[in-house]
Design a protein around this motif. Structure first.
Motif, PDB file in Angstrom:
ATOM      1  N   GLU A 211       1.606   8.086   7.486  1.00 34.70           N
ATOM      2  CA  GLU A 211       1.089   6.719   7.337  1.00 34.70           C
ATOM      3  C   GLU A 211      -0.403   6.637   7.611  1.00 34.70           C
ATOM      4  O   GLU A 211      -1.061   5.665   7.212  1.00 34.70           O
ATOM      5  CB  GLU A 211       1.849   5.768   8.260  1.00 34.70           C
ATOM      6  CG  GLU A 211       1.756   6.127   9.734  1.00 34.70           C
ATOM      7  CD  GLU A 211       2.713   5.326  10.599  1.00 34.70           C
ATOM      8  OE1 GLU A 211       3.328   4.386  10.062  1.00 34.70           O
ATOM      9  OE2 GLU A 211       2.825   5.636  11.791  1.00 34.70           O
TER      10      GLU A 211
ATOM     11  N   ARG B 261      -2.571   5.785   4.665  1.00 42.37           N
ATOM     12  CA  ARG B 261      -2.609   4.444   4.061  1.00 42.37           C
ATOM     13  C   ARG B 261      -3.945   3.749   4.262  1.00 42.37           C
ATOM     14  O   ARG B 261      -4.313   2.866   3.507  1.00 42.37           O
ATOM     15  CB  ARG B 261      -1.457   3.591   4.615  1.00 42.37           C
ATOM     16  CG  ARG B 261      -0.120   3.999   4.029  1.00 42.37           C
ATOM     17  CD  ARG B 261       1.043   3.170   4.503  1.00 42.37           C
ATOM     18  NE  ARG B 261       2.228   3.487   3.703  1.00 42.37           N
ATOM     19  CZ  ARG B 261       3.468   3.541   4.166  1.00 42.37           C
ATOM     20  NH1 ARG B 261       3.702   3.274   5.437  1.00 42.37           N
ATOM     21  NH2 ARG B 261       4.474   3.850   3.364  1.00 42.37           N
TER      22      ARG B 261
ATOM     23  N   GLN C 229      -6.466   4.195   1.048  1.00 44.57           N
ATOM     24  CA  GLN C 229      -6.043   3.831  -0.298  1.00 44.57           C
ATOM     25  C   GLN C 229      -7.248   3.690  -1.230  1.00 44.57           C
ATOM     26  O   GLN C 229      -8.243   3.063  -0.885  1.00 44.57           O
ATOM     27  CB  GLN C 229      -5.267   2.513  -0.266  1.00 44.57           C
ATOM     28  CG  GLN C 229      -3.906   2.636   0.401  1.00 44.57           C
ATOM     29  CD  GLN C 229      -3.139   1.321   0.352  1.00 44.57           C
ATOM     30  OE1 GLN C 229      -3.078   0.670  -0.686  1.00 44.57           O
ATOM     31  NE2 GLN C 229      -2.547   0.929   1.477  1.00 44.57           N
TER      32      GLN C 229
ATOM     33  N   ASP D  35      -0.684   3.313  -1.931  1.00 45.10           N
ATOM     34  CA  ASP D  35       0.532   2.895  -1.243  1.00 45.10           C
ATOM     35  C   ASP D  35       1.710   2.841  -2.204  1.00 45.10           C
ATOM     36  O   ASP D  35       2.847   3.076  -1.831  1.00 45.10           O
ATOM     37  CB  ASP D  35       0.335   1.519  -0.607  1.00 45.10           C
ATOM     38  CG  ASP D  35       1.523   1.093   0.237  1.00 45.10           C
ATOM     39  OD1 ASP D  35       1.869   1.846   1.179  1.00 45.10           O
ATOM     40  OD2 ASP D  35       2.113   0.038  -0.045  1.00 45.10           O
ATOM     41  N   ARG D  36       1.422   2.535  -3.472  1.00 43.80           N
ATOM     42  CA  ARG D  36       2.403   2.524  -4.538  1.00 43.80           C
ATOM     43  C   ARG D  36       1.676   2.655  -5.859  1.00 43.80           C
ATOM     44  O   ARG D  36       0.459   2.491  -5.931  1.00 43.80           O
ATOM     45  CB  ARG D  36       3.258   1.252  -4.517  1.00 43.80           C
ATOM     46  CG  ARG D  36       2.467  -0.038  -4.663  1.00 43.80           C
ATOM     47  CD  ARG D  36       3.384  -1.250  -4.800  1.00 43.80           C
ATOM     48  NE  ARG D  36       4.218  -1.467  -3.618  1.00 43.80           N
ATOM     49  CZ  ARG D  36       5.279  -2.264  -3.606  1.00 43.80           C
ATOM     50  NH1 ARG D  36       5.627  -2.940  -4.700  1.00 43.80           N
ATOM     51  NH2 ARG D  36       5.998  -2.433  -2.502  1.00 43.80           N
TER      52      ARG D  36
ATOM     53  N   ILE E  66       7.045   4.686  -5.134  1.00 41.67           N
ATOM     54  CA  ILE E  66       6.841   4.241  -3.751  1.00 41.67           C
ATOM     55  C   ILE E  66       7.645   5.151  -2.834  1.00 41.67           C
ATOM     56  O   ILE E  66       8.712   5.644  -3.216  1.00 41.67           O
ATOM     57  CB  ILE E  66       7.280   2.760  -3.612  1.00 41.67           C
ATOM     58  CG1 ILE E  66       6.913   2.196  -2.254  1.00 41.67           C
ATOM     59  CG2 ILE E  66       8.772   2.597  -3.895  1.00 41.67           C
ATOM     60  CD1 ILE E  66       7.111   0.681  -2.161  1.00 41.67           C
TER      61      ILE E  66
ATOM     62  N   GLN F 281       9.189   1.381   3.477  1.00 44.23           N
ATOM     63  CA  GLN F 281       8.984  -0.059   3.618  1.00 44.23           C
ATOM     64  C   GLN F 281      10.303  -0.834   3.616  1.00 44.23           C
ATOM     65  O   GLN F 281      10.357  -1.981   4.061  1.00 44.23           O
ATOM     66  CB  GLN F 281       8.094  -0.576   2.484  1.00 44.23           C
ATOM     67  CG  GLN F 281       6.703   0.051   2.435  1.00 44.23           C
ATOM     68  CD  GLN F 281       6.630   1.295   1.571  1.00 44.23           C
ATOM     69  OE1 GLN F 281       7.631   2.010   1.418  1.00 44.23           O
ATOM     70  NE2 GLN F 281       5.478   1.562   0.995  1.00 44.23           N
TER      71      GLN F 281
END
Length: 260
Positions: free
Chosen positions: A78, A81, A84, A95-96, A110, A114
């Motif tokens: 993480e 993140r 990004q 993140d996606r 993804i 989440q």
């Protein structure tokens, strides 16, 4: 090509298997679908053998040769993140993402953590579960070693337990349903995720659910063929020297006899 849950930095990571897989497989577009690096375990104790560095170098080399690589951050990595949109050696962090297949389908890519209520609502329990998973991996290594000595093929005890314990099966089913619902909310045709280490391609009504599996237990990846067809490939043994000729997807059955 879609790869997730390598868990570099953990002793359970089958880095040699992935290096071998990447020798035989190439793609113009590669998605790293989370938990590529295991920051949770690295914080507990540092473990980074040369084979783990070789995986990183192999991916960076593919990026230098022109592959479009997207790193989708997961819960174990993480820390990524916060980066990004940043490029690292030709690899972009996100993140996606939305991937469009050769036959025109739009797929949400993804990691999936989440939608894991334990990870988000009871983080201490997630860490406890992580320690329990370490114990399962220890049993897995012992079983693997014994099977090697007996000349038997690779088999994952932890994967077998996950598929046969009722609560684990129920969790997997719930996770799949939530991801399929997220795909509908995102107005796409399907979803590609990781996180639960359970490789599968299934249809949930009008939505296709694809999980890439992992490189800790099952050693699986998902590939898109030139016609848009998606397939799970299994790479359960390290092979000798890589061939000089380009990889042809259909040859995997001849190579390892375990394409799924």
């Amino acid at each position: 090509m879609f790869i997730s849950d390598v868990h570099l930095g953990s002793k359970a990571a089958k880095a040699e298997f992935l290096i071998d897989f990447l020798r035989y497989h190439d793609a113009d577009i590669i998605y790293l679908v989370g938990d590529i690096v295991d920051g949770w375990r690295l914080r507990r104790s540092w473990h980074w053998p040369q084979s783990h560095n070789d995986v990183v170098q192999k991916l960076l080399r593919k990026a230098r040769k022109g592959a479009n690589i997207t790193y989708i951050a997961g819960n174990h990595d993480e820390f990524a993140r916060q980066f990004q949109g940043v490029h690292f050696g030709g690899i972009v962090v996100a993140d996606r993402a939305i991937h469009e297949t050769a036959d025109g389908k739009r797929l949400l890519v993804i990691h999936g953590d989440q939608f894991d209520t334990v990870v988000h609502n009871a983080r201490w329990l997630a860490y406890l579960g992580d320690h329990a998973y370490d114990a399962a991996m220890l049993v897995n290594r012992v079983v693997t070693r014994l099977r090697q000595l007996l000349g038997l093929p690779y088999w994952s005890f932890s994967s077998w337990a996950k598929h046969n314990v009722k609560k684990a099966v129920n969790f997997i089913g719930s996770f799949q349903t939530m991801l399929a619902d997220e795909a509908r909310r995102s107005h796409v045709d399907g979803v590609i995720c990781g996180h639960i280490h359970h490789a599968v391609i299934e249809n949930f009504g009008d939505v296709q659910y694809i999980n890439t599996g992992d490189w800790v237990e099952s050693c699986t990846a998902v590939v898109e063929h030139f016609d848009g067809r998606m397939e799970i490939l299994t790479w359960a043994q390290v092979l000798p020297e890589a061939p000089d000729e380009p990889f042809v997807p259909l040859l995997i059955k001849d190579r390892v006899g375990q394409a799924a």
